[in-house]
Design an enzyme around this catalytic site. Structure first.
Site, PDB file in Angstrom:
ATOM      1  N   ASN A 151      -3.412  -1.892   2.308  1.00  0.00           N
ATOM      2  CA  ASN A 151      -4.843  -2.042   2.074  1.00  0.00           C
ATOM      3  C   ASN A 151      -5.052  -2.839   0.785  1.00  0.00           C
ATOM      4  O   ASN A 151      -4.884  -2.312  -0.303  1.00  0.00           O
ATOM      5  CB  ASN A 151      -5.476  -0.645   1.964  1.00  0.00           C
ATOM      6  CG  ASN A 151      -6.977  -0.716   1.741  1.00  0.00           C
ATOM      7  OD1 ASN A 151      -7.568  -1.798   1.730  1.00  0.00           O
ATOM      8  ND2 ASN A 151      -7.596   0.432   1.555  1.00  0.00           N
ATOM      9  N   LYS A 164      -7.754  -3.868  -0.337  1.00  0.00           N
ATOM     10  CA  LYS A 164      -9.074  -3.582  -0.922  1.00  0.00           C
ATOM     11  C   LYS A 164      -9.758  -4.925  -1.276  1.00  0.00           C
ATOM     12  O   LYS A 164      -9.603  -5.882  -0.533  1.00  0.00           O
ATOM     13  CB  LYS A 164      -8.939  -2.637  -2.114  1.00  0.00           C
ATOM     14  CG  LYS A 164      -8.158  -1.369  -1.713  1.00  0.00           C
ATOM     15  CD  LYS A 164      -8.195  -0.260  -2.705  1.00  0.00           C
ATOM     16  CE  LYS A 164      -7.403   0.928  -2.180  1.00  0.00           C
ATOM     17  NZ  LYS A 164      -7.454   2.091  -3.046  1.00  0.00           N
ATOM     18  N   HIS A 195     -12.572   5.348   4.683  1.00  0.00           N
ATOM     19  CA  HIS A 195     -11.825   5.385   3.423  1.00  0.00           C
ATOM     20  C   HIS A 195     -12.669   6.088   2.351  1.00  0.00           C
ATOM     21  O   HIS A 195     -13.889   5.944   2.333  1.00  0.00           O
ATOM     22  CB  HIS A 195     -11.479   3.956   2.982  1.00  0.00           C
ATOM     23  CG  HIS A 195     -10.480   3.922   1.870  1.00  0.00           C
ATOM     24  ND1 HIS A 195     -10.820   4.162   0.557  1.00  0.00           N
ATOM     25  CD2 HIS A 195      -9.137   3.708   1.879  1.00  0.00           C
ATOM     26  CE1 HIS A 195      -9.729   4.088  -0.202  1.00  0.00           C
ATOM     27  NE2 HIS A 195      -8.698   3.806   0.577  1.00  0.00           N
ATOM     28  N   GLU A 202     -13.190   5.418  -0.646  1.00  0.00           N
ATOM     29  CA  GLU A 202     -14.020   4.513  -1.457  1.00  0.00           C
ATOM     30  C   GLU A 202     -15.317   4.183  -0.726  1.00  0.00           C
ATOM     31  O   GLU A 202     -16.372   4.026  -1.339  1.00  0.00           O
ATOM     32  CB  GLU A 202     -13.217   3.250  -1.810  1.00  0.00           C
ATOM     33  CG  GLU A 202     -12.184   3.563  -2.885  1.00  0.00           C
ATOM     34  CD  GLU A 202     -10.967   2.677  -2.874  1.00  0.00           C
ATOM     35  OE1 GLU A 202     -10.956   1.644  -2.183  1.00  0.00           O
ATOM     36  OE2 GLU A 202      -9.982   3.048  -3.559  1.00  0.00           O
ATOM     37  N   GLU A 239      -5.296  10.791   2.585  1.00  0.00           N
ATOM     38  CA  GLU A 239      -5.364  10.202   1.246  1.00  0.00           C
ATOM     39  C   GLU A 239      -6.154  11.138   0.333  1.00  0.00           C
ATOM     40  O   GLU A 239      -7.399  11.085   0.316  1.00  0.00           O
ATOM     41  CB  GLU A 239      -6.071   8.840   1.291  1.00  0.00           C
ATOM     42  CG  GLU A 239      -5.346   7.796   2.094  1.00  0.00           C
ATOM     43  CD  GLU A 239      -5.650   6.383   1.595  1.00  0.00           C
ATOM     44  OE1 GLU A 239      -4.691   5.636   1.369  1.00  0.00           O
ATOM     45  OE2 GLU A 239      -6.832   6.038   1.414  1.00  0.00           O
ATOM     46  N   GLY A 256      -5.113   5.458  -6.641  1.00  0.00           N
ATOM     47  CA  GLY A 256      -5.249   4.581  -7.809  1.00  0.00           C
ATOM     48  C   GLY A 256      -5.043   5.286  -9.137  1.00  0.00           C
ATOM     49  O   GLY A 256      -5.384   4.737 -10.187  1.00  0.00           O
ATOM     50  N   SER A 316      -1.275   6.318  -4.456  1.00  0.00           N
ATOM     51  CA  SER A 316      -0.252   6.015  -5.473  1.00  0.00           C
ATOM     52  C   SER A 316       1.154   5.936  -4.892  1.00  0.00           C
ATOM     53  O   SER A 316       2.127   6.357  -5.533  1.00  0.00           O
ATOM     54  CB  SER A 316      -0.324   7.025  -6.624  1.00  0.00           C
ATOM     55  OG  SER A 316      -1.569   6.918  -7.287  1.00  0.00           O
TER      56      SER A 316
HETATM   57  P1  13P Z   1      -3.329   3.226  -4.180  1.00  0.00           P
HETATM   58  O1  13P Z   1      -2.012   3.038  -3.462  1.00  0.00           O
HETATM   59  O2  13P Z   1      -3.682   2.099  -5.085  1.00  0.00           O
HETATM   60  O3  13P Z   1      -3.394   4.583  -4.837  1.00  0.00           O
HETATM   61  O4  13P Z   1      -4.469   3.228  -3.047  1.00  0.00           O
HETATM   62  C1  13P Z   1      -4.324   4.043  -1.946  1.00  0.00           C
HETATM   63  C2  13P Z   1      -5.378   3.708  -0.965  1.00  0.00           C
HETATM   64  O5  13P Z   1      -6.538   3.984  -1.173  1.00  0.00           O
HETATM   65  C3  13P Z   1      -4.962   2.988   0.243  1.00  0.00           C
HETATM   66  O6  13P Z   1      -5.982   2.964   1.172  1.00  0.00           O
END
Ligand code: 13P
Length: 254
Positions: free
Chosen positions: A9, A11, A94, A96, A166, A172, A212
């Site tokens: 991803n 993002k 997701h 976010e 997740e 993150g 992470s």
């Molecule tokens: P990180 O690997 O940066 O923690 O992000 C995970 C994520 O949200 C993948 O969709």
């Protein structure tokens, strides 16, 4: 046996030109993905770069969609638009999107159904916040997100879905969940799938861990029989780091 899956991803990172450079570098580092499946999820504006370039072994996913096929929805992108670009998967729900854009389980469910109508395979994200975990609510939260997100799906449809666990507090932050925490939550998700859609769905649906994930910790997660792959954020932006994650997944293939 469920095939291992690594979903990347990106993002909101990389222009179309940067995506082309990345794809070239990654293809040199990972010329073949077998026996696992590797899927790239660039932003909408770079989907065509990955979708239209041949000679690489990576699948294509979008990071979101809107549930209607066409209409007056400024800024939105629909499932037929994504399949036309070569997308096979779409990440939905997701955290976010839930936290920053007010998305809820009912909206995620409409998106899951829209994806399925057009032959796109949904990757539904679920996960608890830190306060929910501290209150001991993790199981209830992820079970509820799963059931509401997949509400109304037939048994056949449910088998084509992928779930990504997740935990919000692990995204993150550099603070991944432990293999024990992940295994326990994946067991909850798998038994919920089996109870609601039957044992075949329980056996066939892939459940990924995200939050992470790095080249240093991915092998420990994949050592659990409950973990079918990873949804990787920050660590997939560097092709060298992603290549290491893929190599770990290939060598730990069951
Ligand atoms: P990180 O690997 O940066 O923690 O992000 C995970 C994520 O949200 C993948 O969709």
């Amino acid at each position: 046996m469920r095939q291992r899956l690594i979903v990347c991803n990106w993002k909101m990172h990389k222009t179309a030109a940067e995506a082309a450079v990345y794809l070239q570098q990654l293809s040199a580092l990972v010329p073949r993905a077998d026996p696992i499946e590797v899927v790239l999820a660039p932003p909408f504006t770079a989907l065509h770069v990955v979708g239209q370039s041949s000679g690489h072994p990576f699948g294509l996913a979008a990071q979101d969609l809107f549930w209607d096929d066409t209409g007056p929805y400024t800024g939105e992108v629909s499932a037929p638009m994504l399949t036309a670009l070569g997308c096979r998967y779409v990440i939905l729900g997701h955290s976010e999107r839930r936290q920053l854009f007010g998305e809820d389980d009912a909206g995620a469910n409409k998106k899951v159904r829209a994806a399925l109508r057009h032959g796109l395979r949904p990757i539904l994200c679920v996960g608890e916040s830190l306060s929910q975990r501290d209150r001991g609510d993790t199981e209830n939260v992820v079970r509820g997100q799963l059931l509401r997100g997949l509400e109304g799906l037939s048994k056949e449809e449910s088998r084509t879905v992928t779930i990504a666990y997740e935990p919000v507090w692990a995204i993150g932050t550099g603070r991944a969940a432990s293999p024990e925490q992940i295994t326990a939550t994946h067991q909850t998700l798998r038994s919920t799938l089996a109870n609601s859609w039957g044992s075949e769905t329980g056996e066939q649906v892939r459940i990924l861990y995200g939050g992470s994930v790095t080249p240093d910790n991915v092998s420990a997660f994949l050592a659990s029989a409950e973990v079918d792959g990873a949804l990787v954020g920050g660590a997939c932006l560097d092709p060298h780091s992603l290549a290491k994650i893929v190599a770990c997944a290939q060598s730990s293939q069951r």
